[in-house]
Design a protein around this motif. Structure first.
Motif, PDB file in Angstrom:
ATOM      1  N   TRP A  74       0.783  -1.211   0.107  1.00  0.00           N
ATOM      2  CA  TRP A  74      -0.092   0.062  -0.085  1.00  0.00           C
ATOM      3  C   TRP A  74       0.822   1.275   0.006  1.00  0.00           C
ATOM      4  CZ3 TRP A  74      -5.061  -0.046  -0.683  1.00  0.00           C
ATOM      5  CH2 TRP A  74      -6.026  -1.528  -0.469  1.00  0.00           C
ATOM      6  N   ILE A  75       0.550   2.085  -0.843  1.00  0.00           N
ATOM      7  CA  ILE A  75       1.506   3.338  -0.907  1.00  0.00           C
ATOM      8  C   ILE A  75       0.443   4.675  -0.996  1.00  0.00           C
ATOM      9  CG2 ILE A  75       3.429   2.297  -2.141  1.00  0.00           C
ATOM     10  CD1 ILE A  75       2.406   3.218  -4.894  1.00  0.00           C
ATOM     11  N   ASN A  76       1.063   5.761  -0.640  1.00  0.00           N
ATOM     12  CA  ASN A  76       0.362   6.804  -0.637  1.00  0.00           C
ATOM     13  C   ASN A  76      -0.047   7.337  -1.943  1.00  0.00           C
ATOM     14  OD1 ASN A  76       0.423   6.944   2.050  1.00  0.00           O
ATOM     15  ND2 ASN A  76       2.456   7.942   2.201  1.00  0.00           N
ATOM     16  N   VAL A  77      -1.168   8.161  -2.205  1.00  0.00           N
ATOM     17  CA  VAL A  77      -1.612   8.915  -3.239  1.00  0.00           C
ATOM     18  C   VAL A  77      -0.272  10.054  -3.593  1.00  0.00           C
ATOM     19  CG1 VAL A  77      -2.783  10.861  -4.052  1.00  0.00           C
ATOM     20  CG2 VAL A  77      -4.081   8.980  -2.952  1.00  0.00           C
ATOM     21  N   GLY A  78       0.159  10.013  -4.895  1.00  0.00           N
ATOM     22  CA  GLY A  78       1.141  10.903  -5.302  1.00  0.00           C
ATOM     23  C   GLY A  78       2.434   9.949  -5.578  1.00  0.00           C
ATOM     24  N   ALA A  79       2.576   8.895  -4.831  1.00  0.00           N
ATOM     25  CA  ALA A  79       3.751   8.026  -5.098  1.00  0.00           C
ATOM     26  C   ALA A  79       3.880   7.554  -6.592  1.00  0.00           C
ATOM     27  CB  ALA A  79       3.501   6.685  -4.194  1.00  0.00           C
ATOM     28  N   GLU A  80       5.287   7.757  -7.002  1.00  0.00           N
ATOM     29  CA  GLU A  80       5.484   7.296  -8.381  1.00  0.00           C
ATOM     30  C   GLU A  80       5.449   5.798  -8.856  1.00  0.00           C
ATOM     31  OE1 GLU A  80       9.171   8.161 -11.561  1.00  0.00           O
ATOM     32  OE2 GLU A  80       8.768   9.809 -10.152  1.00  0.00           O
ATOM     33  N   ILE A  81       4.785   5.611  -9.828  1.00  0.00           N
ATOM     34  CA  ILE A  81       4.743   4.099 -10.164  1.00  0.00           C
ATOM     35  C   ILE A  81       5.460   4.051 -11.802  1.00  0.00           C
ATOM     36  CG2 ILE A  81       2.760   3.662  -8.718  1.00  0.00           C
ATOM     37  CD1 ILE A  81       0.826   3.931 -10.947  1.00  0.00           C
ATOM     38  N   GLY A  82       5.661   4.917 -12.160  1.00  0.00           N
ATOM     39  CA  GLY A  82       6.290   4.957 -13.653  1.00  0.00           C
ATOM     40  C   GLY A  82       6.412   6.106 -14.421  1.00  0.00           C
ATOM     41  N   VAL A  83       6.748   6.005 -15.659  1.00  0.00           N
ATOM     42  CA  VAL A  83       7.034   7.362 -16.503  1.00  0.00           C
ATOM     43  C   VAL A  83       6.421   6.960 -17.937  1.00  0.00           C
ATOM     44  CG1 VAL A  83       8.585   8.754 -17.739  1.00  0.00           C
ATOM     45  CG2 VAL A  83       9.162   7.974 -15.282  1.00  0.00           C
ATOM     46  N   VAL A  84       5.614   7.991 -18.473  1.00  0.00           N
ATOM     47  CA  VAL A  84       5.161   7.792 -19.654  1.00  0.00           C
ATOM     48  C   VAL A  84       6.264   8.796 -20.500  1.00  0.00           C
ATOM     49  CG1 VAL A  84       3.403   8.114 -21.455  1.00  0.00           C
ATOM     50  CG2 VAL A  84       2.936   7.591 -19.303  1.00  0.00           C
ATOM     51  N   ASP A  85       7.047   8.116 -21.239  1.00  0.00           N
ATOM     52  CA  ASP A  85       8.125   8.945 -21.898  1.00  0.00           C
ATOM     53  C   ASP A  85       8.091   9.088 -23.113  1.00  0.00           C
ATOM     54  OD1 ASP A  85      10.704   9.750 -22.586  1.00  0.00           O
ATOM     55  OD2 ASP A  85      11.869   8.010 -21.867  1.00  0.00           O
ATOM     56  N   ASP A  86       8.154  10.372 -23.638  1.00  0.00           N
ATOM     57  CA  ASP A  86       7.991  10.721 -24.718  1.00  0.00           C
ATOM     58  C   ASP A  86       9.079  11.127 -25.806  1.00  0.00           C
ATOM     59  OD1 ASP A  86       8.272  13.214 -23.713  1.00  0.00           O
ATOM     60  OD2 ASP A  86       6.371  14.129 -24.843  1.00  0.00           O
ATOM     61  N   GLY A  87      10.247  11.089 -24.939  1.00  0.00           N
ATOM     62  CA  GLY A  87      11.654  11.416 -25.385  1.00  0.00           C
ATOM     63  C   GLY A  87      12.323  12.819 -24.977  1.00  0.00           C
ATOM     64  N   ASP A  88      11.226  13.535 -24.284  1.00  0.00           N
ATOM     65  CA  ASP A  88      11.919  14.617 -23.816  1.00  0.00           C
ATOM     66  C   ASP A  88      11.608  14.659 -22.178  1.00  0.00           C
ATOM     67  OD1 ASP A  88      11.919  16.216 -26.170  1.00  0.00           O
ATOM     68  OD2 ASP A  88       9.691  16.406 -26.204  1.00  0.00           O
ATOM     69  N   GLY A  89      12.087  15.589 -21.402  1.00  0.00           N
ATOM     70  CA  GLY A  89      12.213  15.644 -20.047  1.00  0.00           C
ATOM     71  C   GLY A  89      10.951  15.700 -19.251  1.00  0.00           C
ATOM     72  N   ILE A  90      10.809  15.188 -18.067  1.00  0.00           N
ATOM     73  CA  ILE A  90       9.599  15.161 -17.368  1.00  0.00           C
ATOM     74  C   ILE A  90       9.153  16.495 -16.919  1.00  0.00           C
ATOM     75  CG2 ILE A  90       8.594  14.180 -15.305  1.00  0.00           C
ATOM     76  CD1 ILE A  90      10.238  11.834 -15.390  1.00  0.00           C
ATOM     77  N   ASP A  91       7.816  16.870 -17.195  1.00  0.00           N
ATOM     78  CA  ASP A  91       7.297  18.092 -16.828  1.00  0.00           C
ATOM     79  C   ASP A  91       6.137  18.175 -15.827  1.00  0.00           C
ATOM     80  OD1 ASP A  91       5.209  17.426 -18.539  1.00  0.00           O
ATOM     81  OD2 ASP A  91       5.252  19.493 -19.339  1.00  0.00           O
ATOM     82  N   GLY A  92       5.889  16.984 -15.391  1.00  0.00           N
ATOM     83  CA  GLY A  92       4.769  16.967 -14.542  1.00  0.00           C
ATOM     84  C   GLY A  92       4.016  15.586 -14.422  1.00  0.00           C
ATOM     85  N   ASP A  93       2.820  15.460 -13.821  1.00  0.00           N
ATOM     86  CA  ASP A  93       2.299  14.296 -13.786  1.00  0.00           C
ATOM     87  C   ASP A  93       1.264  14.038 -14.820  1.00  0.00           C
ATOM     88  OD1 ASP A  93       3.538  14.146 -11.156  1.00  0.00           O
ATOM     89  OD2 ASP A  93       1.816  14.502  -9.982  1.00  0.00           O
ATOM     90  N   TRP A  94       1.173  12.749 -14.944  1.00  0.00           N
ATOM     91  CA  TRP A  94       0.332  12.143 -16.190  1.00  0.00           C
ATOM     92  C   TRP A  94      -1.208  12.607 -15.820  1.00  0.00           C
ATOM     93  CZ3 TRP A  94      -1.546   6.456 -16.210  1.00  0.00           C
ATOM     94  CH2 TRP A  94      -2.216   5.937 -14.929  1.00  0.00           C
ATOM     95  N   SER A  95      -1.940  12.468 -16.986  1.00  0.00           N
ATOM     96  CA  SER A  95      -3.541  12.720 -16.950  1.00  0.00           C
ATOM     97  C   SER A  95      -3.976  11.378 -17.222  1.00  0.00           C
ATOM     98  CB  SER A  95      -3.659  13.604 -18.077  1.00  0.00           C
ATOM     99  OG  SER A  95      -3.222  14.914 -18.117  1.00  0.00           O
ATOM    100  N   TRP A  96      -5.100  11.063 -16.465  1.00  0.00           N
ATOM    101  CA  TRP A  96      -5.766   9.698 -16.415  1.00  0.00           C
ATOM    102  C   TRP A  96      -7.035   9.604 -16.396  1.00  0.00           C
ATOM    103  CZ3 TRP A  96      -8.191   9.767 -12.036  1.00  0.00           C
ATOM    104  CH2 TRP A  96      -8.003  10.612 -11.070  1.00  0.00           C
ATOM    105  N   GLN A  97      -7.819   8.752 -16.596  1.00  0.00           N
ATOM    106  CA  GLN A  97      -9.388   8.385 -16.283  1.00  0.00           C
ATOM    107  C   GLN A  97      -9.333   7.247 -15.738  1.00  0.00           C
ATOM    108  OE1 GLN A  97     -11.902  10.102 -19.430  1.00  0.00           O
ATOM    109  NE2 GLN A  97     -10.663   8.555 -20.400  1.00  0.00           N
TER     110      GLN A  97
END
Length: 122
Positions: free
Chosen positions: A88-111
């Protein structure tokens, strides 16, 4: 002059699915690291803490832990997937990256959708 949206890589995190939601655990990823994903693609099933529904009277049982299916709204390659070994992990904990070849600029969008293990995922 034409405006162009710049897509950047996004950090995948455990999302806050309600104002009272605090924790979740990854049940399983539906894709492996290195796989390309597109918008509306289901990527993870997680079990949420019972506080997802704030009022215990609104839950089927007081300790009900709903299963949720999350779709990405990002396009790119899944990288660094971490299921935290089912912990069990807290809301906001990182579970991966959606990489498009550029640097990370924030959190993912989801449904997110309620999920039943009997549901078929294509």
């Amino acid at each position: 002059m034409r405006s162009t949206a710049i897509a950047m890589s996004k950090r995948m995190t455990i999302p806050r699915l309600s104002p009272s939601h605090t924790r979740a655990r990854v049940v399983r990823f539906l894709c492996e690291s290195g796989v390309s994903v597109e918008e509306y693609q289901p990527v993870v099933i997680m079990e949420c803490s019972s506080d997802l529904v704030a009022d215990a009277a609104d839950r089927p049982t007081p300790d009900h832990r709903p299963m949720m299916l999350l779709e990405t709204m990002e396009e790119g390659t899944l990288e660094k997937l971490n299921d935290w070994k089912g912990q069990w992990i807290n809301v906001g904990a990182e579970i991966g990256v959606v990489d498009d070849g550029d640097g990370i600029d924030g959190d993912w969008s989801w449904q997110a959708y309620l999920h039943d293990d009997d549901d078929v995922i294509s």
